[in-house]
Design an enzyme around this catalytic site. Sequence first.
Site, mmCIF file in Angstrom:
data_model
loop_
_atom_site.group_PDB
_atom_site.id
_atom_site.type_symbol
_atom_site.label_atom_id
_atom_site.label_comp_id
_atom_site.label_asym_id
_atom_site.label_seq_id
_atom_site.Cartn_x
_atom_site.Cartn_y
_atom_site.Cartn_z
ATOM 1 N N CYS A 116 149.854 88.494 41.989
ATOM 2 C CA CYS A 116 151.230 88.082 42.279
ATOM 3 C C CYS A 116 151.441 86.666 41.759
ATOM 4 O O CYS A 116 151.714 85.743 42.501
ATOM 5 C CB CYS A 116 151.464 88.170 43.787
ATOM 6 S SG CYS A 116 153.190 88.185 44.275
ATOM 7 N N TYR A 123 146.853 73.604 56.379
ATOM 8 C CA TYR A 123 146.190 74.605 55.543
ATOM 9 C C TYR A 123 144.677 74.612 55.746
ATOM 10 O O TYR A 123 144.075 75.642 56.047
ATOM 11 C CB TYR A 123 146.509 74.391 54.052
ATOM 12 C CG TYR A 123 145.599 75.241 53.217
ATOM 13 C CD1 TYR A 123 145.810 76.607 53.121
ATOM 14 C CD2 TYR A 123 144.453 74.705 52.619
ATOM 15 C CE1 TYR A 123 144.941 77.429 52.431
ATOM 16 C CE2 TYR A 123 143.578 75.512 51.932
ATOM 17 C CZ TYR A 123 143.825 76.872 51.834
ATOM 18 O OH TYR A 123 142.953 77.677 51.169
ATOM 19 N N GLU A 175 142.067 85.220 52.847
ATOM 20 C CA GLU A 175 141.457 85.194 51.506
ATOM 21 C C GLU A 175 142.033 86.278 50.606
ATOM 22 O O GLU A 175 142.238 86.072 49.402
ATOM 23 C CB GLU A 175 139.936 85.335 51.620
ATOM 24 C CG GLU A 175 139.310 84.094 52.241
ATOM 25 C CD GLU A 175 137.790 84.104 52.162
ATOM 26 O OE1 GLU A 175 137.234 83.140 51.604
ATOM 27 O OE2 GLU A 175 137.165 85.064 52.651
ATOM 28 N N GLY A 230 138.922 64.614 40.202
ATOM 29 C CA GLY A 230 140.251 64.089 40.488
ATOM 30 C C GLY A 230 140.576 64.034 41.973
ATOM 31 O O GLY A 230 139.791 64.498 42.805
ATOM 32 N N TYR A 231 141.740 63.477 42.282
ATOM 33 C CA TYR A 231 142.176 63.317 43.675
ATOM 34 C C TYR A 231 141.051 62.760 44.540
ATOM 35 O O TYR A 231 140.591 63.412 45.483
ATOM 36 C CB TYR A 231 142.638 64.654 44.259
ATOM 37 C CG TYR A 231 143.995 65.123 43.813
ATOM 38 C CD1 TYR A 231 145.113 64.324 43.984
ATOM 39 C CD2 TYR A 231 144.155 66.379 43.253
ATOM 40 C CE1 TYR A 231 146.361 64.767 43.594
ATOM 41 C CE2 TYR A 231 145.408 66.831 42.849
ATOM 42 C CZ TYR A 231 146.505 66.018 43.025
ATOM 43 O OH TYR A 231 147.745 66.465 42.631
ATOM 44 N N ASP A 237 148.907 78.475 51.954
ATOM 45 C CA ASP A 237 148.800 77.712 50.711
ATOM 46 C C ASP A 237 149.886 78.193 49.752
ATOM 47 O O ASP A 237 150.677 79.085 50.080
ATOM 48 C CB ASP A 237 147.412 77.873 50.098
ATOM 49 C CG ASP A 237 147.259 79.221 49.440
ATOM 50 O OD1 ASP A 237 147.771 80.194 50.008
ATOM 51 O OD2 ASP A 237 146.658 79.310 48.360
ATOM 52 N N GLU A 240 137.358 74.145 50.544
ATOM 53 C CA GLU A 240 138.813 74.019 50.678
ATOM 54 C C GLU A 240 139.292 72.650 50.220
ATOM 55 O O GLU A 240 140.348 72.518 49.605
ATOM 56 C CB GLU A 240 139.252 74.276 52.121
ATOM 57 C CG GLU A 240 138.988 75.684 52.633
ATOM 58 C CD GLU A 240 139.723 76.761 51.844
ATOM 59 O OE1 GLU A 240 140.614 76.416 51.046
ATOM 60 O OE2 GLU A 240 139.395 77.949 52.039
#
Length: 350
Positions: free
Chosen positions: A184, A114, A174, A75-76, A132, A31
């Site tokens: 979607c 989250y 999930e 990243g991050y 999320d 996650e």
Amino acid sequence: MVQSLLRWYKINKRDIPWRQTKDPYKIWLSEVMLQQTQVETVIPYYKQWIKKYPTFTDVMQAKESDLLKLWEGLGYYNRCRNFHKAVNNIANDHDGKIPDLMGDFKKLPGVGDYISSAVLSISSGQNLPALDGNIIRVLSRVLRKKKVSPHNRKIIHNHILKWMKYGHAGDINEALMDLGSIVCRPNQAHCHECPITEFCGAVATGNPETYPKILTKKKTPEYDVVTGIIWKNDKFLIMLRENKKHLGGLWEFPGGKIKNGENKTKALEREIREECGLNVDIENQIGSFKHVYSHFSINMTSFHCTAKNGSLVTTQQKHQWIKLSQIDNFAFPKANHKIFSLMNEMRRNG
DNA sequence: TACGCGTGGCT
DNA sequence: TAGCCAAGCGT
């Protein structure tokens, strides 16, 4: 509804490494890696991490620099540093056991609503909707909610909670996430492939993609502006800004916004003609400065101008001739003082 | 509440 | 092709 969703989920179950475990450590790691990051990007990073640190105990021994090495390119990087901090917290305050209470888990650095909901619903079946971006989008369409306000988030949360009444919390989370990322989609709602389309409020509108309303970050507008510096002996021509305008009641050099299709010279000639009734020759550029305000910014370019003919006639605006030492109540003081000093230099140099 | 944080893929 | 977008969180 839930039955169709879960059936679809099982049939379309994706071959993703962290889907084959209920180990909270692995779910949590996945996650964290998945924040704003696509599944395909995460998979190789996840695999090499788990290869090096197969269990939670293994990470507790790890140095932050070694973890960051594994994170390189993902990243991050604060995600990784926070994860390391959280692991240390657990070692110190939780006997090395990942907390299974929402309240405790959410206190850990890098763990928000989250992640705590996702991990605890999947690893220990707790009824916690993990909201999320995907789930928010899917539910905003199902419930036909345009706006993602805190109020509507609560409605979405409670709605999913009802679906979880009979268990399967992790699978429901999930399934909805997969539905959002595969079917979607933001700009393509493949409603003919959707297992819950008959329950969807947005389909009925005919424009499911318009849900939820995307709030575009309003970029502050940027204006290109020209000003003319006209002097007579040791005095400069300045104009008083109208009161109702921004910075009204302050003085400025004549000029204004460059209109569509104009170049700087044409715009300046027009502005000075409109504001002062003067036809001018545009000499050389004196300077160009950017001013940033809270709601917009302007790029101001100043030119030395000399009057060609005609007399100074101001219609809507007051004007005056001032000496450099008399400058007061000036709009854009910073830029204009720069212009003054550049101009004086020019005059000294002839 | 709004922004910064990283990177790669998409249209 | 220059923005968008992608399983958020911290400030």
